[in-house]
Design a protein around this motif. Structure first.
Motif, PDB file in Angstrom:
ATOM      1  N   ASN A 162       0.811  -1.217   0.000  1.00  0.00           N
ATOM      2  CA  ASN A 162       0.000   0.000   0.000  1.00  0.00           C
ATOM      3  C   ASN A 162       0.849   1.274   0.000  1.00  0.00           C
ATOM      4  O   ASN A 162       0.316   2.360  -0.253  1.00  0.00           O
ATOM      5  CB  ASN A 162      -0.936   0.005   1.208  1.00  0.00           C
ATOM      6  CG  ASN A 162      -2.042  -1.032   1.085  1.00  0.00           C
ATOM      7  OD1 ASN A 162      -2.604  -1.237   0.013  1.00  0.00           O
ATOM      8  ND2 ASN A 162      -2.354  -1.703   2.190  1.00  0.00           N
ATOM      9  N   ILE A 163       2.129   1.143   0.277  1.00  0.00           N
ATOM     10  CA  ILE A 163       3.029   2.291   0.172  1.00  0.00           C
ATOM     11  C   ILE A 163       3.458   2.409  -1.285  1.00  0.00           C
ATOM     12  O   ILE A 163       3.939   1.436  -1.873  1.00  0.00           O
ATOM     13  CB  ILE A 163       4.249   2.119   1.086  1.00  0.00           C
ATOM     14  CG1 ILE A 163       3.802   2.078   2.553  1.00  0.00           C
ATOM     15  CG2 ILE A 163       5.250   3.235   0.883  1.00  0.00           C
ATOM     16  CD1 ILE A 163       4.935   1.886   3.534  1.00  0.00           C
ATOM     17  N   PRO A 164       3.276   3.547  -1.927  1.00  0.00           N
ATOM     18  CA  PRO A 164       3.585   3.661  -3.354  1.00  0.00           C
ATOM     19  C   PRO A 164       5.063   3.419  -3.654  1.00  0.00           C
ATOM     20  O   PRO A 164       5.935   3.659  -2.819  1.00  0.00           O
ATOM     21  CB  PRO A 164       3.168   5.097  -3.698  1.00  0.00           C
ATOM     22  CG  PRO A 164       3.155   5.823  -2.391  1.00  0.00           C
ATOM     23  CD  PRO A 164       2.766   4.819  -1.361  1.00  0.00           C
ATOM     24  N   SER A 165       5.310   2.935  -4.876  1.00  0.00           N
ATOM     25  CA  SER A 165       6.677   2.623  -5.289  1.00  0.00           C
ATOM     26  C   SER A 165       7.485   3.867  -5.616  1.00  0.00           C
ATOM     27  O   SER A 165       8.719   3.843  -5.559  1.00  0.00           O
ATOM     28  CB  SER A 165       6.666   1.677  -6.498  1.00  0.00           C
ATOM     29  OG  SER A 165       6.022   0.460  -6.171  1.00  0.00           O
ATOM     30  N   HIS A 191      12.044  -0.252   5.197  1.00  0.00           N
ATOM     31  CA  HIS A 191      13.368  -0.397   4.587  1.00  0.00           C
ATOM     32  C   HIS A 191      13.609  -1.818   4.102  1.00  0.00           C
ATOM     33  O   HIS A 191      14.166  -2.035   3.013  1.00  0.00           O
ATOM     34  CB  HIS A 191      14.439   0.014   5.598  1.00  0.00           C
ATOM     35  CG  HIS A 191      15.839  -0.089   5.085  1.00  0.00           C
ATOM     36  ND1 HIS A 191      16.565  -1.268   5.114  1.00  0.00           N
ATOM     37  CD2 HIS A 191      16.665   0.826   4.517  1.00  0.00           C
ATOM     38  CE1 HIS A 191      17.756  -1.068   4.605  1.00  0.00           C
ATOM     39  NE2 HIS A 191      17.855   0.195   4.237  1.00  0.00           N
ATOM     40  N   ASP A 192      13.219  -2.827   4.880  1.00  0.00           N
ATOM     41  CA  ASP A 192      13.548  -4.214   4.568  1.00  0.00           C
ATOM     42  C   ASP A 192      12.489  -4.925   3.743  1.00  0.00           C
ATOM     43  O   ASP A 192      12.796  -5.987   3.171  1.00  0.00           O
ATOM     44  CB  ASP A 192      13.777  -5.002   5.857  1.00  0.00           C
ATOM     45  CG  ASP A 192      15.062  -4.612   6.559  1.00  0.00           C
ATOM     46  OD1 ASP A 192      15.770  -3.725   6.043  1.00  0.00           O
ATOM     47  OD2 ASP A 192      15.349  -5.178   7.631  1.00  0.00           O
ATOM     48  N   ASN A 193      11.268  -4.420   3.677  1.00  0.00           N
ATOM     49  CA  ASN A 193      10.195  -5.167   3.043  1.00  0.00           C
ATOM     50  C   ASN A 193       9.616  -4.516   1.797  1.00  0.00           C
ATOM     51  O   ASN A 193       8.955  -5.198   1.010  1.00  0.00           O
ATOM     52  CB  ASN A 193       9.048  -5.398   4.048  1.00  0.00           C
ATOM     53  CG  ASN A 193       9.452  -6.291   5.200  1.00  0.00           C
ATOM     54  OD1 ASN A 193       9.449  -7.520   5.095  1.00  0.00           O
ATOM     55  ND2 ASN A 193       9.802  -5.678   6.318  1.00  0.00           N
ATOM     56  N   HIS A 194       9.815  -3.236   1.618  1.00  0.00           N
ATOM     57  CA  HIS A 194       9.220  -2.603   0.448  1.00  0.00           C
ATOM     58  C   HIS A 194       9.926  -3.077  -0.819  1.00  0.00           C
ATOM     59  O   HIS A 194      11.159  -3.061  -0.889  1.00  0.00           O
ATOM     60  CB  HIS A 194       9.304  -1.075   0.564  1.00  0.00           C
ATOM     61  CG  HIS A 194       8.379  -0.367  -0.362  1.00  0.00           C
ATOM     62  ND1 HIS A 194       8.656  -0.152  -1.691  1.00  0.00           N
ATOM     63  CD2 HIS A 194       7.137   0.155  -0.160  1.00  0.00           C
ATOM     64  CE1 HIS A 194       7.661   0.482  -2.264  1.00  0.00           C
ATOM     65  NE2 HIS A 194       6.732   0.686  -1.368  1.00  0.00           N
ATOM     66  N   HIS A 276       0.184  19.003  -1.234  1.00  0.00           N
ATOM     67  CA  HIS A 276       1.061  18.343  -2.198  1.00  0.00           C
ATOM     68  C   HIS A 276       0.370  17.200  -2.933  1.00  0.00           C
ATOM     69  O   HIS A 276       0.993  16.560  -3.794  1.00  0.00           O
ATOM     70  CB  HIS A 276       2.318  17.829  -1.499  1.00  0.00           C
ATOM     71  CG  HIS A 276       3.157  18.923  -0.915  1.00  0.00           C
ATOM     72  ND1 HIS A 276       4.113  19.611  -1.648  1.00  0.00           N
ATOM     73  CD2 HIS A 276       3.167  19.478   0.324  1.00  0.00           C
ATOM     74  CE1 HIS A 276       4.686  20.521  -0.879  1.00  0.00           C
ATOM     75  NE2 HIS A 276       4.136  20.463   0.319  1.00  0.00           N
ATOM     76  N   GLY A 277      -0.890  16.923  -2.605  1.00  0.00           N
ATOM     77  CA  GLY A 277      -1.633  15.889  -3.318  1.00  0.00           C
ATOM     78  C   GLY A 277      -1.076  14.493  -3.161  1.00  0.00           C
ATOM     79  O   GLY A 277      -1.194  13.669  -4.077  1.00  0.00           O
ATOM     80  N   VAL A 278      -0.478  14.188  -2.014  1.00  0.00           N
ATOM     81  CA  VAL A 278       0.103  12.856  -1.787  1.00  0.00           C
ATOM     82  C   VAL A 278      -0.889  11.997  -1.013  1.00  0.00           C
ATOM     83  O   VAL A 278      -1.709  12.506  -0.237  1.00  0.00           O
ATOM     84  CB  VAL A 278       1.429  12.961  -1.017  1.00  0.00           C
ATOM     85  CG1 VAL A 278       2.457  13.736  -1.828  1.00  0.00           C
ATOM     86  CG2 VAL A 278       1.230  13.608   0.350  1.00  0.00           C
ATOM     87  N   PRO A 279      -0.866  10.689  -1.184  1.00  0.00           N
ATOM     88  CA  PRO A 279      -1.785   9.822  -0.441  1.00  0.00           C
ATOM     89  C   PRO A 279      -1.398   9.708   1.030  1.00  0.00           C
ATOM     90  O   PRO A 279      -0.229   9.822   1.398  1.00  0.00           O
ATOM     91  CB  PRO A 279      -1.643   8.472  -1.161  1.00  0.00           C
ATOM     92  CG  PRO A 279      -0.282   8.506  -1.759  1.00  0.00           C
ATOM     93  CD  PRO A 279      -0.019   9.933  -2.139  1.00  0.00           C
ATOM     94  N   ILE A 280      -2.397   9.457   1.870  1.00  0.00           N
ATOM     95  CA  ILE A 280      -2.205   9.219   3.305  1.00  0.00           C
ATOM     96  C   ILE A 280      -2.357   7.720   3.542  1.00  0.00           C
ATOM     97  O   ILE A 280      -3.398   7.137   3.222  1.00  0.00           O
ATOM     98  CB  ILE A 280      -3.211  10.008   4.147  1.00  0.00           C
ATOM     99  CG1 ILE A 280      -3.063  11.512   3.887  1.00  0.00           C
ATOM    100  CG2 ILE A 280      -3.019   9.702   5.627  1.00  0.00           C
ATOM    101  CD1 ILE A 280      -4.120  12.351   4.597  1.00  0.00           C
ATOM    102  N   VAL A 281      -1.338   7.102   4.091  1.00  0.00           N
ATOM    103  CA  VAL A 281      -1.329   5.653   4.342  1.00  0.00           C
ATOM    104  C   VAL A 281      -1.472   5.422   5.845  1.00  0.00           C
ATOM    105  O   VAL A 281      -0.531   5.669   6.606  1.00  0.00           O
ATOM    106  CB  VAL A 281      -0.045   5.000   3.819  1.00  0.00           C
ATOM    107  CG1 VAL A 281      -0.076   3.486   4.052  1.00  0.00           C
ATOM    108  CG2 VAL A 281       0.152   5.309   2.334  1.00  0.00           C
ATOM    109  N   GLU A 337      -5.012   0.697   3.388  1.00  0.00           N
ATOM    110  CA  GLU A 337      -5.201   1.239   2.042  1.00  0.00           C
ATOM    111  C   GLU A 337      -5.025   2.758   2.061  1.00  0.00           C
ATOM    112  O   GLU A 337      -5.526   3.442   2.954  1.00  0.00           O
ATOM    113  CB  GLU A 337      -6.585   0.874   1.528  1.00  0.00           C
ATOM    114  CG  GLU A 337      -6.790  -0.628   1.319  1.00  0.00           C
ATOM    115  CD  GLU A 337      -8.145  -0.922   0.704  1.00  0.00           C
ATOM    116  OE1 GLU A 337      -8.876   0.052   0.392  1.00  0.00           O
ATOM    117  OE2 GLU A 337      -8.466  -2.103   0.537  1.00  0.00           O
ATOM    118  N   PRO A 338      -4.313   3.277   1.084  1.00  0.00           N
ATOM    119  CA  PRO A 338      -4.059   4.732   1.068  1.00  0.00           C
ATOM    120  C   PRO A 338      -5.323   5.535   0.803  1.00  0.00           C
ATOM    121  O   PRO A 338      -6.220   5.111   0.072  1.00  0.00           O
ATOM    122  CB  PRO A 338      -3.042   4.894  -0.063  1.00  0.00           C
ATOM    123  CG  PRO A 338      -3.216   3.688  -0.928  1.00  0.00           C
ATOM    124  CD  PRO A 338      -3.654   2.571  -0.030  1.00  0.00           C
TER     125      PRO A 338
END
Length: 382
Positions: A162-165, A191-194, A276-281, A337-338
């Motif tokens: 759910n964290i954007p690439s 850091h380790d899983n994305h 900034h129009g960024v998603p909230i996770v 979900e974002p």
């Protein structure tokens, strides 16, 4: 002329060859060599197709040429010279600087460690405007925190996709545990899983940057001051920013109020995301509430030390430094979900009602996920 003896053509070369073969072998008797020569004299000589003669054919006549050996090709000459130097079964020496097959993993680690120390001593490393040292974080700080993450708290991560690439995003999480270990565990989880190898830049309280050693380590790990200006600068650069709106109210709440979210401030993080129009996770962390069960708060000591609270747990301060050891609880970190914010107009960041609604939506989603994870949990420690 009548007494002349006729010698068949090819007798002399055949006898010489027979003699050389007899001398080379050394195992045949002289009688066998004589018998071979006699038989060759009684029959017309014809060169064997499998054993061509290296001597020129004697006598005049058309179509008769001297036979000579074929010169070696340049590649064959180089191969022969290499075989004489190294032996036919020896591999050529490796190039300078290439990894040798016999090198162990410890040798490679030692070489990498020495190269890392050389860069640190010579100053050949990069630090961004916030003090973030990516190389130090990846190779040292994360390596120090990872055993606590993997072996002690045995953190289970869900919903990391759910964290954007790419691009900026704002990760909003609950805060608990008396000491802010949950922020560090969340940083290691990203850091380790994305799959895209992204880094989480946490917004920390003022107290973090007032402590002598913690201040420097926090800057090196990518943490920065929890203010709108720093958050916006990070989001403009496309970073993943982590914020815990509960602050000290969630971190220092008593054990009887565990997993009950405190007030999320005035919704400043929502305003930053809208600009900034960024998603909230939303992010929910289960397991941190029980590492230091806070059964009391010494407000007098807190005022003397300048802390927002001074925790009293079943082991601290009664057991001294040993009481500061956290309990080995089982953790679960779930990224929800974002919630998109790019569909709102630019002036939406100044709408207090919209900010309140989005803040409440994020808070409710985190709280609902906490209850869901608690129901699924088998035990605090397993």
């Amino acid at each position: 002329m009548a007494d002349a003896k006729v010698i068949p053509f090819g007798e002399e070369p055949r006898s010489r060859r027979a003699g050389r073969r007899a001398q080379g072998r050394g195992s045949k008797s002289s009688s066998a060599a004589a018998s071979s020569a006699a038989s060759s004299a009684s029959e017309p000589a014809s060169p064997s197709p499998s054993e061509p003669s290296s001597q020129p054919l004697s006598g005049p006549g058309p179509g008769r040429h001297s036979l000579s050996s074929v010169p070696e090709q340049p590649d064959a000459v180089e191969d022969r010279m290499a075989d004489e130097k190294h032996g036919p079964n020896d591999a050529p020496a490796p190039e300078p600087g290439a990894p040798r097959p016999g090198d162990s993993s410890w040798d490679r680690r030692l070489a990498e460690g020495l190269a890392f120390l050389r860069r640190r001593v010579t100053g050949d490393y990069e630090v961004d405007e916030f003090g973030y040292d990516k190389e130090l974080t990846d190779q040292v700080l994360m390596s120090l925190i990872r055993p606590l993450y993997e072996n002690y708290f045995r953190v289970e991560v869900k919903g990391i996709e759910n964290i954007p690439s790419d691009g900026g995003a704002l990760v909003v999480s609950n805060h608990s545990g008396t000491l802010p270990l949950d922020g560090l565990m969340m940083q290691v989880a990203v850091h380790d899983n994305h799959p895209a190898g992204r880094h989480l830049r946490l917004l920390a309280a003022d107290l973090v940057f007032m402590l002598p050693v913690v201040n420097e380590l926090a800057r090196k790990a990518g943490h920065t001051l929890a203010c709108a200006e720093d958050a916006e600068r990070l989001l403009e650069r496309g970073e993943i920013v982590g914020v815990m709106p509960e602050g000290f109210k969630g971190l220092g709440k008593p054990f009887g109020e565990r997993y009950k979210l405190q007030r999320f401030g005035r919704g400043g993080f929502v305003s930053t995301a809208l600009r900034h129009g960024v998603p909230i996770v939303p992010c929910s962390i289960v397991g941190a509430e029980e590492i230091y069960p806070m059964i009391g708060n010494s407000k007098t000591l807190a005022r003397l030390l300048g802390f927002p609270y001074f925790p009293i747990t079943p082991t601290f301060p009664w057991l001294g430094p040993l009481g500061a050891l956290p309990l080995p609880t089982k953790w679960t970190i779930q990224f929800g979900e974002p919630i998109p914010t790019d569909g709102y107009p630019p002036e939406a960041a100044e709408d207090p009602m919209l900010m309140f609604n989005l803040t409440d939506q994020v808070r409710e989603q985190i709280q609902h996920t906490l209850y869901k994870l608690l129901v699924q949990r088998r035990s605090v420690f397993f």
